[in-house]
Write an enzyme that holds these catalytic residues in place. Structure first.
Site, mmCIF file in Angstrom:
data_model
loop_
_atom_site.group_PDB
_atom_site.id
_atom_site.type_symbol
_atom_site.label_atom_id
_atom_site.label_comp_id
_atom_site.label_asym_id
_atom_site.label_seq_id
_atom_site.Cartn_x
_atom_site.Cartn_y
_atom_site.Cartn_z
ATOM 1 C CE1 TYR A 144 34.334 22.653 -7.262
ATOM 2 C CE2 TYR A 144 33.893 22.196 -4.947
ATOM 3 C CZ TYR A 144 34.254 23.078 -5.942
ATOM 4 O OH TYR A 144 34.537 24.391 -5.624
ATOM 5 C CG ASP A 239 38.021 15.627 -2.096
ATOM 6 O OD1 ASP A 239 37.779 15.849 -0.892
ATOM 7 O OD2 ASP A 239 37.881 16.489 -2.991
ATOM 8 C CE LYS A 267 31.703 20.905 1.501
ATOM 9 N NZ LYS A 267 32.332 20.408 0.296
HETATM 10 C C1 PLP Z 1 33.271 21.063 -0.699
HETATM 11 C C2 PLP Z 1 34.295 20.194 -1.341
HETATM 12 C C3 PLP Z 1 35.599 20.633 -1.612
HETATM 13 C C4 PLP Z 1 36.004 22.061 -1.464
HETATM 14 O O1 PLP Z 1 35.940 22.509 -0.159
HETATM 15 P P1 PLP Z 1 35.831 24.097 0.124
HETATM 16 O O2 PLP Z 1 35.919 24.182 1.600
HETATM 17 O O3 PLP Z 1 34.529 24.522 -0.458
HETATM 18 O O4 PLP Z 1 36.974 24.733 -0.557
HETATM 19 C C5 PLP Z 1 36.520 19.710 -2.063
HETATM 20 N N1 PLP Z 1 36.177 18.433 -2.265
HETATM 21 C C6 PLP Z 1 34.931 17.971 -2.045
HETATM 22 C C7 PLP Z 1 34.629 16.524 -2.248
HETATM 23 C C8 PLP Z 1 33.944 18.847 -1.601
HETATM 24 O O5 PLP Z 1 32.703 18.408 -1.431
#
Ligand code: PLP
Length: 432
Positions: A144, A239, A267
């Protein structure tokens, strides 16, 4: 267990908020329950509207490495807020947080702050396309990267050429530029580069995939991605929105010894405030506006409150050299303990863990990609989740999410959780 106030709150929210929530997973649909409305958090605990206390293993989806309302973070935000909430000009705190990130994550030479992980990944692929002059990106099924159109793509039948929209509202045109491959599958990525190598701008990957449940890379897999990108002139984008400052001070890239061209963060670096960032090679980042031709902007990007919170988090990490080792040991104790509980009851299970992240699957395993993860018994998971919730343990409310510990969690919390798991599994199996 009475959740009357939460149920009433959800009914009220549903009359004004789409679906009653601002992010789908909060609705607890995956476990067939009504969402629990929280009113405050402290350390490793959450408190709901009906005054139940929970041991929290969601930690705002991994954002709260230090726990809820950590004093250093709260103090930093309090101090910042009295000076004003946003100026629309540069502030020194942005440079300070950038310096902290650059010093802890050496692959990042330059970076830019945004307000969410979604923005970070969207911006990173635009930059990769602008830098390489190529249009296609490769992503992996089950990874994701936020809700940008280019990522809401599923593998098509001709998976090696292009994907198909995975949400209404995403166009076929966008889907054509995303190639979706199985995670951990070296022949698949080799073949994609053979077929479309000249057109691939970037390979985007969660180095530890944490959004299909937790799935770890096979030994050598990430290095193979690195080599293929280098050979074909594509950028490798890690990511690390979840794993950055979560699994090590230098992220998964430090643990695995891989240098990506670009990294996305979010995060943990916001300490619970809305922050994302993307950064990497200076020559690539120079393509960004205003120094370069790739446009990207944000009214609240580098927001002073968020920068203050991030600085407090990274400062606390830097001052605590044993933090990650403690988190690692505690999470290992928990995930191994859960495995023992499941084994005692004869349940097929697989525990996957990395640092302070873990997922318990109800399948024999190994779990190495989305297809494996989907073999987990989701009905059993839903019952287990409900039984744990009744015992005051707030787990990630879907089989395809990862649980997180924080610096506030203790060995006593782990013991309590294992006792709750023992009782929960016994209850679930008796009821069945
Ligand atoms: C949470 C997440 C996102 C998206 O971040 P948001 O702040 O929710 O837009 C993108 N990549 C990864 C791996 C994530 O866990």
């Amino acid at each position: 267990m009475k959740l009357e106030r939460s149920i009433a709150a959800f009914a009220r929210a549903s009359t004004v908020l789409a679906g009653g929530v601002n992010s789908p997973v909060r609705a607890l649909g995956a476990v067939g329950l009504s969402p629990v409305f929280m009113k405050n958090g402290a350390g490793e605990h959450l408190y709901d509207l009906d005054d139940h206390e929970y041991l929290d293993y969601v930690m705002s989806w991994g954002a709260l490495l230090l726990g809820h309302a950590h004093p250093a973070v709260t103090r930093a935000i309090n101090n910042a807020v009295t000076r004003g909430t946003s100026f629309g000009t540069p502030t020194q705190a942005e440079t300070e947080l950038a310096e902290a990130i650059v010093s802890m994550m050496p692959s990042i030479e330059r970076l830019r702050f945004v307000s969410s992980g979604t923005e970070a990944t969207m911006s990173a692929i635009r930059l990769a396309r602008g830098f390489t002059g190529r249009e296609k990106i490769v992503k992996f099924a089950g990874c994701y990267h936020g809700h940008g159109d280019s990522f809401l793509i599923a593998a098509g039948s001709g998976a090696l050429t292009h994907g198909v929209p995975d949400s209404l509202g995403v166009t076929e045109g966008t889907a054509r530029d995303t190639i979706v491959l199985p995670f951990n599958d070296v022949p698949a990525i080799e073949q994609a580069f053979e077929t479309a190598g000249e057109a691939i701008a970037a390979v985007v990957v969660e180095p530890y995939a944490a959004n299909m449940g937790l799935v770890l890379p096979r030994p050598g897999y990430l290095q193979r991605l690195r080599d293929l990108c280098t050979r074909h002139g594509a950028l490798l984008i890690f990511d690390e929105v979840i794993t950055g400052f979560r699994v090590a001070s230098g992220g998964a890239q430090q643990r695995e010894g891989i240098t990506p061209d670009l990294t996305t963060l979010g995060k943990v670096i916001g300490g619970g405030l809305p922050v994302g960032a993307f950064g990497g090679r200076a020559d690539v980042m120079a393509y960004l506006s205003p120094s370069g031709p790739v446009y990207q902007a944000g009214t609240l990007a580098g927001n002073p409150l968020a920068m203050a919170a991030g600085l407090a988090v990274l400062g606390t990490i830097a001052e605590d050299p044993t933090l990650y080792a403690r988190l690692d040991a505690l999470t290992q104790q928990l995930s191994e303990g859960l495995g023992e509980v499941m084994a005692r009851h004869g349940l097929a299970h697989t525990c996957v863990r990395a640092g302070s992240m873990f997922t318990l699957y109800f399948t024999q395993g190994p779990v190495l990609d989305l297809e494996d993860a989907q073999k987990s018994d989701r009905g059993l998971f839903a019952k287990y989740f409900g039984a744990m919730l009744e015992r005051g343990i707030y787990l990630a409310p879907s089989q395809f999410e990862t649980n997180f510990l924080s610096a506030a969690h203790t060995a006593r919390d782990v013991d309590r959780t294992l006792a709750a798991a023992e009782a929960s599994v016994a209850q679930v199996l008796t009821a069945a």
